[in-house]
Design an enzyme around this catalytic site. Structure first.
Site, mmCIF file in Angstrom:
data_model
loop_
_atom_site.group_PDB
_atom_site.id
_atom_site.type_symbol
_atom_site.label_atom_id
_atom_site.label_comp_id
_atom_site.label_asym_id
_atom_site.label_seq_id
_atom_site.Cartn_x
_atom_site.Cartn_y
_atom_site.Cartn_z
ATOM 1 N N ASP A 8 3.379 -64.536 133.039
ATOM 2 C CA ASP A 8 4.636 -64.135 132.409
ATOM 3 C C ASP A 8 4.325 -63.540 131.047
ATOM 4 O OD1 ASP A 8 7.248 -63.739 131.769
ATOM 5 O OD2 ASP A 8 7.817 -65.859 131.732
ATOM 6 N N ALA A 9 4.018 -62.245 131.058
ATOM 7 C CA ALA A 9 3.614 -61.556 129.837
ATOM 8 C C ALA A 9 4.629 -60.509 129.391
ATOM 9 C CB ALA A 9 2.249 -60.891 130.036
ATOM 10 N N LYS A 10 5.490 -60.063 130.308
ATOM 11 C CA LYS A 10 6.548 -59.088 130.013
ATOM 12 C C LYS A 10 6.004 -57.863 129.290
ATOM 13 C CE LYS A 10 10.212 -62.585 129.914
ATOM 14 N NZ LYS A 10 9.401 -63.803 130.069
ATOM 15 N N ARG A 11 4.884 -57.363 129.749
ATOM 16 C CA ARG A 11 4.267 -56.198 129.113
ATOM 17 C C ARG A 11 5.098 -54.937 129.370
ATOM 18 N NH1 ARG A 11 1.685 -59.428 125.875
ATOM 19 N NH2 ARG A 11 -0.367 -60.131 126.544
#
Length: 288
Positions: free
Chosen positions: A94-97
């Site tokens: 869950d990095a939401k890059r």
């Protein structure tokens, strides 16, 4: 296809355990260890995976919880995602890059190869297709997948995501939903779901149900259960139509040993976490 694997696992249990671990979540016996904080968090996470692997479809690691601890934390992140994958479970980073093509290419390499390799990554598409396309080669060749932010669970998501567009009358997130469907069309597996999935919050169940109809080939990662107020009843109408999602709970599960009148500070803490995971699974499936 990774989403076929996740869909199959979710038929048995739609629970995604969020290993969004912070120091305050650790039981006392781990806090007392003469280890680095990263080592303590790694041990905590491994014990949770061992205790819940038969009850969870997948595990999600919020990278910010690990980045905040520097190199020690990122080592804990790397060891956690590896342990999840070595246990035969699906690891969601869950990095939401979200960035321009040249930068997104590096993010794709960083999260789909090497020390931080996960199976599925969360990405932010609000910069457009440039921010998403660099991940596609990994979907084609390396059994990877994406969860693209669509209609998120935070209260202020309405500030932008629900704005109406001048042409067509769609809300912005509805237009993004159409784009996610378009991007995912080449990557639809045997389950009927694409490896390009979406993030939709359980805090907006009516909107989620409409998106289910709008995007029948999209598989969803759904935050908002438990600590954010979502319940199994909120997902009931959606799951009665199709089993199109995994439901994430982080704090609601991994602080299970700290809930109630008698906190558990020894190695038996995992029994409480297993029980919370089981209760979540039963709460969701009872409505089916």
């Amino acid at each position: 296809m990774i989403m076929d694997r996740l869909y199959k696992a979710a038929l048995d249990s739609p629970v995604c355990v969020g290993l969004d671990t912070k120091e305050g979540f650790l039981p006392q016996y781990l806090k007392d260890k003469d280890w680095s904080l990263g080592e303590k968090i790694t041990e905590f996470n491994k014990k949770i995976v061992d205790a819940t692997a038969d009850l969870a479809a997948c595990y999600k690691m919020q990278i910010a919880c690990y980045e905040a601890l520097g190199l020690d934390g990122m080592k804990a992140y790397a060891e956690t995602v590896k342990y999840v994958r070595d246990s035969g479970k699906i690891a969601i980073g869950d990095a939401k890059r979200g960035d321009i093509t040249s930068t997104a290419t590096q993010y794709a390499k960083g999260h789909f190869e090497g020390d931080f390799e996960v199976d599925i990554l969360t990405v932010n598409a609000y910069m457009g297709e440039d921010a998403v396309a660099p991940y596609f080669p990994y979907i084609e060749n390396k059994e990877k997948g994406l969860f693209v932010l669509l209609h998120t669970s935070n209260p202020s998501s309405r500030d932008f995501q629900e704005l109406k567009l001048a042409e067509g009358g769609q809300k912005l997130y509805e237009q993004v939903a159409d784009k996610i469907t378009e991007w995912g069309r080449p990557y639809i597996g045997d389950s009927g779901y694409s490896a390009v999935g979406a993030v939709v919050g359980l805090t907006f169940p009516e909107e989620f149900e409409a998106l289910q109809d709008q995007c029948p080939s999209t598989f969803f990662l759904v935050p908002g259960y438990g600590a954010q107020g979502g319940t199994g009843k909120d997902i009931a109408n959606i799951f009665k139509k199709s089993r199109c999602a995994v439901i994430n709970s982080s704090r609601g599960i991994i602080t299970g040993h700290q809930q109630g009148d008698h906190p558990v500070g020894d190695e038996a803490f995992v029994d409480c976490i297993r029980q919370k995971t089981l209760e979540m699974k039963e709460d969701i499936l009872q409505w089916l």
